[in-house]
Scaffold this motif. Structure first.
Motif, short mmCIF file in Angstrom:
data_model
loop_
_atom_site.label_atom_id
_atom_site.label_comp_id
_atom_site.label_asym_id
_atom_site.label_seq_id
_atom_site.Cartn_x
_atom_site.Cartn_y
_atom_site.Cartn_z
N PHE A 206 0.81 -1.22 0.00
CA PHE A 206 0.00 0.00 0.00
C PHE A 206 0.84 1.27 0.00
CE2 PHE A 206 -2.80 -3.23 1.88
CZ PHE A 206 -3.80 -3.19 0.93
N SER A 207 2.11 1.15 -0.38
CA SER A 207 3.00 2.31 -0.39
C SER A 207 3.32 2.72 -1.83
CB SER A 207 4.31 1.96 0.33
OG SER A 207 5.27 2.96 0.11
N PRO A 208 2.97 3.95 -2.22
CA PRO A 208 3.29 4.40 -3.57
C PRO A 208 4.80 4.48 -3.82
CG PRO A 208 1.81 5.96 -2.47
CD PRO A 208 2.19 4.92 -1.49
N VAL A 209 5.56 4.80 -2.79
CA VAL A 209 7.01 4.86 -2.93
C VAL A 209 7.58 3.48 -3.24
CG1 VAL A 209 9.17 5.40 -1.74
CG2 VAL A 209 7.19 6.87 -1.43
N ALA A 210 7.04 2.46 -2.59
CA ALA A 210 7.49 1.10 -2.84
C ALA A 210 7.17 0.70 -4.27
CB ALA A 210 6.85 0.13 -1.86
N GLY B 287 9.56 2.22 -6.54
CA GLY B 287 10.82 1.48 -6.45
C GLY B 287 10.78 0.21 -7.29
N PHE B 288 9.64 -0.49 -7.28
CA PHE B 288 9.50 -1.67 -8.13
C PHE B 288 9.57 -1.29 -9.60
CE2 PHE B 288 7.23 -3.72 -4.41
CZ PHE B 288 8.25 -4.61 -4.15
N ALA C 155 12.68 -1.20 -14.65
CA ALA C 155 13.39 -0.49 -15.72
C ALA C 155 14.85 -0.92 -15.78
CB ALA C 155 13.29 1.02 -15.50
N ALA C 156 15.46 -1.10 -14.61
CA ALA C 156 16.86 -1.57 -14.58
C ALA C 156 16.97 -2.96 -15.18
CB ALA C 156 17.38 -1.56 -13.15
N TRP C 157 16.02 -3.83 -14.84
CA TRP C 157 16.04 -5.19 -15.39
C TRP C 157 15.89 -5.15 -16.91
CZ3 TRP C 157 12.30 -8.14 -17.93
CH2 TRP C 157 12.62 -9.49 -18.07
#
Length: 149
Positions: free
Chosen positions: A69-73, A76-77, A82-84
């Protein structure tokens, strides 16, 4: 304060209740399986059944609920995704190039024999004299005959 709504607390309690119910149901299935004399399968089911309750006891479920329930998390995903994608696309380009590295304007040391061709690109069969270069298929015919084609 008793009547106030606490979404984090209620979400955690719901997740913990679901994990506990899944563990209890799994242990019940394991007991039935053991009753039927399938002890190895029963032990495996019991092991899987203990995982959700173990996650609740370690606090991992609380962390997962807070993360879900965290928009920051979630951002981060997205960054990790994007890195993957960047890693995978560079690997695909590398494979398509055949492992050749791109030149960086002479900053890298040059190869020992820069004019030498790699073994995979070396021409092994010489065309017969008098025949055009593109029409010598004798080595291909020999390979096909060897394999019975």
């Amino acid at each position: 304060m008793e009547g106030t709504y606490h979404p984090d607390l209620e979400d955690r309690m719901l997740a913990e209740t679901i994990c506990s119910a899944v563990s209890a149901a799994g242990l019940g299935i394991a007991a039935i399986t053991a009753y039927r004399k399938r002890f190895l399968a029963a032990a495996r089911i019991a092991a899987y059944s203990l995982v959700p309750i173990g996650l609740v006891m370690t606090g991992a479920v609380e962390w997962l609920v807070d993360t879900a329930f965290s928009p920051v998390a979630w951002a981060g995903f997205g960054v990790l995704g994007a890195a993957w994608l960047l890693f995978m696309s560079t690997r695909a380009v590398e494979r398509r190039r055949g492992g050749r590295k791109e030149t960086t304007g002479g900053t890298e040391p040059s190869a020992v024999a820069p004019a030498a061709s790699s073994p995979s690109r070396a021409v092994t069969a010489k065309p017969r004299t008098g025949a055009p270069a593109g029409e010598d298929f004798s080595d291909i015919e020999a390979i096909l005959k060897k394999h019975g084609i």
